[in-house]
Design a protein around this motif. Structure first.
Motif, PDB file in Angstrom:
ATOM      1  N   LEU A  25       0.825  -1.205   0.000  1.00  0.00           N
ATOM      2  CA  LEU A  25       0.000   0.000   0.000  1.00  0.00           C
ATOM      3  C   LEU A  25       0.863   1.260   0.000  1.00  0.00           C
ATOM      4  O   LEU A  25       0.579   2.207  -0.739  1.00  0.00           O
ATOM      5  CB  LEU A  25      -0.944   0.018   1.203  1.00  0.00           C
ATOM      6  CG  LEU A  25      -1.832   1.260   1.321  1.00  0.00           C
ATOM      7  CD1 LEU A  25      -2.788   1.357   0.143  1.00  0.00           C
ATOM      8  CD2 LEU A  25      -2.580   1.261   2.635  1.00  0.00           C
ATOM      9  N   TYR A  26       1.928   1.297   0.797  1.00  0.00           N
ATOM     10  CA  TYR A  26       2.789   2.479   0.845  1.00  0.00           C
ATOM     11  C   TYR A  26       3.465   2.716  -0.498  1.00  0.00           C
ATOM     12  O   TYR A  26       3.648   3.858  -0.918  1.00  0.00           O
ATOM     13  CB  TYR A  26       3.835   2.354   1.946  1.00  0.00           C
ATOM     14  CG  TYR A  26       3.263   2.244   3.355  1.00  0.00           C
ATOM     15  CD1 TYR A  26       1.939   2.576   3.639  1.00  0.00           C
ATOM     16  CD2 TYR A  26       4.045   1.789   4.393  1.00  0.00           C
ATOM     17  CE1 TYR A  26       1.426   2.465   4.915  1.00  0.00           C
ATOM     18  CE2 TYR A  26       3.544   1.680   5.680  1.00  0.00           C
ATOM     19  CZ  TYR A  26       2.237   2.010   5.936  1.00  0.00           C
ATOM     20  OH  TYR A  26       1.733   1.904   7.206  1.00  0.00           O
ATOM     21  N   MET A  27       3.834   1.635  -1.184  1.00  0.00           N
ATOM     22  CA  MET A  27       4.433   1.768  -2.512  1.00  0.00           C
ATOM     23  C   MET A  27       3.412   2.369  -3.485  1.00  0.00           C
ATOM     24  O   MET A  27       3.719   3.298  -4.229  1.00  0.00           O
ATOM     25  CB  MET A  27       4.909   0.418  -3.028  1.00  0.00           C
ATOM     26  CG  MET A  27       5.489   0.484  -4.434  1.00  0.00           C
ATOM     27  SD  MET A  27       5.773  -1.139  -5.156  1.00  0.00           S
ATOM     28  CE  MET A  27       4.108  -1.765  -5.299  1.00  0.00           C
ATOM     29  N   MET A  32       1.113   7.057  -6.454  1.00  0.00           N
ATOM     30  CA  MET A  32      -0.040   7.940  -6.632  1.00  0.00           C
ATOM     31  C   MET A  32       0.314   9.384  -6.281  1.00  0.00           C
ATOM     32  O   MET A  32      -0.096  10.318  -6.962  1.00  0.00           O
ATOM     33  CB  MET A  32      -1.217   7.463  -5.765  1.00  0.00           C
ATOM     34  CG  MET A  32      -1.853   6.173  -6.252  1.00  0.00           C
ATOM     35  SD  MET A  32      -3.102   5.536  -5.105  1.00  0.00           S
ATOM     36  CE  MET A  32      -4.367   6.794  -5.230  1.00  0.00           C
ATOM     37  N   SER A  33       1.093   9.562  -5.222  1.00  0.00           N
ATOM     38  CA  SER A  33       1.500  10.908  -4.816  1.00  0.00           C
ATOM     39  C   SER A  33       2.368  11.565  -5.872  1.00  0.00           C
ATOM     40  O   SER A  33       2.203  12.752  -6.179  1.00  0.00           O
ATOM     41  CB  SER A  33       2.263  10.848  -3.487  1.00  0.00           C
ATOM     42  OG  SER A  33       1.401  10.469  -2.441  1.00  0.00           O
ATOM     43  N   LEU A  81      -6.954   9.410   1.738  1.00  0.00           N
ATOM     44  CA  LEU A  81      -7.335  10.818   1.906  1.00  0.00           C
ATOM     45  C   LEU A  81      -6.220  11.607   2.584  1.00  0.00           C
ATOM     46  O   LEU A  81      -5.883  12.723   2.156  1.00  0.00           O
ATOM     47  CB  LEU A  81      -8.623  10.933   2.725  1.00  0.00           C
ATOM     48  CG  LEU A  81      -9.914  10.509   2.049  1.00  0.00           C
ATOM     49  CD1 LEU A  81     -11.063  10.523   3.052  1.00  0.00           C
ATOM     50  CD2 LEU A  81     -10.227  11.406   0.869  1.00  0.00           C
ATOM     51  N   ILE A  82      -5.640  11.030   3.625  1.00  0.00           N
ATOM     52  CA  ILE A  82      -4.563  11.727   4.334  1.00  0.00           C
ATOM     53  C   ILE A  82      -3.343  11.864   3.440  1.00  0.00           C
ATOM     54  O   ILE A  82      -2.742  12.944   3.341  1.00  0.00           O
ATOM     55  CB  ILE A  82      -4.192  10.976   5.633  1.00  0.00           C
ATOM     56  CG1 ILE A  82      -5.381  10.938   6.586  1.00  0.00           C
ATOM     57  CG2 ILE A  82      -2.982  11.635   6.302  1.00  0.00           C
ATOM     58  CD1 ILE A  82      -5.207   9.965   7.746  1.00  0.00           C
ATOM     59  N   GLU A  83      -2.965  10.786   2.784  1.00  0.00           N
ATOM     60  CA  GLU A  83      -1.755  10.790   1.953  1.00  0.00           C
ATOM     61  C   GLU A  83      -1.886  11.744   0.769  1.00  0.00           C
ATOM     62  O   GLU A  83      -1.005  12.564   0.521  1.00  0.00           O
ATOM     63  CB  GLU A  83      -1.466   9.376   1.449  1.00  0.00           C
ATOM     64  CG  GLU A  83      -0.161   9.236   0.731  1.00  0.00           C
ATOM     65  CD  GLU A  83       1.035   9.208   1.653  1.00  0.00           C
ATOM     66  OE1 GLU A  83       2.140   9.533   1.171  1.00  0.00           O
ATOM     67  OE2 GLU A  83       0.882   8.866   2.835  1.00  0.00           O
ATOM     68  N   MET A  84      -2.976  11.641   0.037  1.00  0.00           N
ATOM     69  CA  MET A  84      -3.157  12.488  -1.146  1.00  0.00           C
ATOM     70  C   MET A  84      -3.370  13.944  -0.749  1.00  0.00           C
ATOM     71  O   MET A  84      -2.794  14.854  -1.354  1.00  0.00           O
ATOM     72  CB  MET A  84      -4.329  11.999  -2.005  1.00  0.00           C
ATOM     73  CG  MET A  84      -4.218  10.567  -2.513  1.00  0.00           C
ATOM     74  SD  MET A  84      -2.701  10.195  -3.397  1.00  0.00           S
ATOM     75  CE  MET A  84      -1.986   8.973  -2.329  1.00  0.00           C
ATOM     76  N   GLY A  85      -4.182  14.174   0.276  1.00  0.00           N
ATOM     77  CA  GLY A  85      -4.382  15.540   0.750  1.00  0.00           C
ATOM     78  C   GLY A  85      -3.082  16.144   1.247  1.00  0.00           C
ATOM     79  O   GLY A  85      -2.768  17.300   0.956  1.00  0.00           O
ATOM     80  N   GLY A  86      -2.308  15.370   1.990  1.00  0.00           N
ATOM     81  CA  GLY A  86      -1.037  15.855   2.511  1.00  0.00           C
ATOM     82  C   GLY A  86      -0.022  16.152   1.421  1.00  0.00           C
ATOM     83  O   GLY A  86       0.722  17.129   1.494  1.00  0.00           O
TER      84      GLY A  86
END
Length: 167
Positions: A25-27, A32-33, A81-86
């Motif tokens: 998932l982190y990869m 995605m980021s 949501l947190i990752e993409m928003g951040g």
């Protein structure tokens, strides 16, 4: 709290992901980021800097609330949501500072901004550690998310009144 090793894995475990699942998932989130950063100029043009920063703050807050809920694999949505928003928020903040702050003051502004955004994590990490020890990390995430939402909405309302009054 999120990227500093407490919340990200705790939310992932709450969603049912353990070491292998988290690694995958982190990869995926990193890829995605990286792709998402390429869309920031379009977001700036379409929505403007303030609206984009406000929206990403809301997304991250909602992500913490979702991350605290028992949703099974759907809890991954909170992480996203947190990752993409951040990603959008931190990148756009740097862009805005670089465009709006004179070069003579830019380094000081960026370091002050970095300090101010990271200082709360010192206390929050202690509280998160206590919450983990007590088995209450999900409630901690929900409180962080809801409190963030309230603060963002109050700030936005006050800022709007200020802008209307003094524009």
């Amino acid at each position: 709290v999120y990227d500093w090793g407490l919340s990200k894995p705790a939310i992932a475990v709450n969603a049912g992901l353990f070491t292998r699942g988290q690694g995958i998932l982190y990869m995926i989130m990193a890829i995605m980021s990286a792709v998402l950063v390429g869309y920031i100029p379009r977001m700036r043009k379409r929505f403007g800097d303030k609206a984009t920063l406000f929206s990403t703050s809301i997304l991250m807050s909602v992500g913490f609330v979702v991350g605290g809920l028992k949703l099974g694999l759907f809890g991954i949505g909170g992480l996203l949501l947190i990752e993409m928003g951040g990603t959008i928020h931190s990148t756009l903040t740097g862009i805005v500072v670089n465009h709006r702050i004179d070069s003579a003051h830019r380094a000081t502004t960026l370091s002050t901004l970095q300090f101010m955004s990271n200082a709360p994590y010192l206390l929050l990490n202690i509280i998160a550690g206590i919450a983990i020890d007590r088995g209450a990390i999900n409630q901690f995430h929900m409180i962080v998310g809801l409190l963030s939402l309230v603060i963002i909405l109050v700030f936005a309302r006050r800022a709007r009144k200020y802008i209307v009054k003094y524009a």
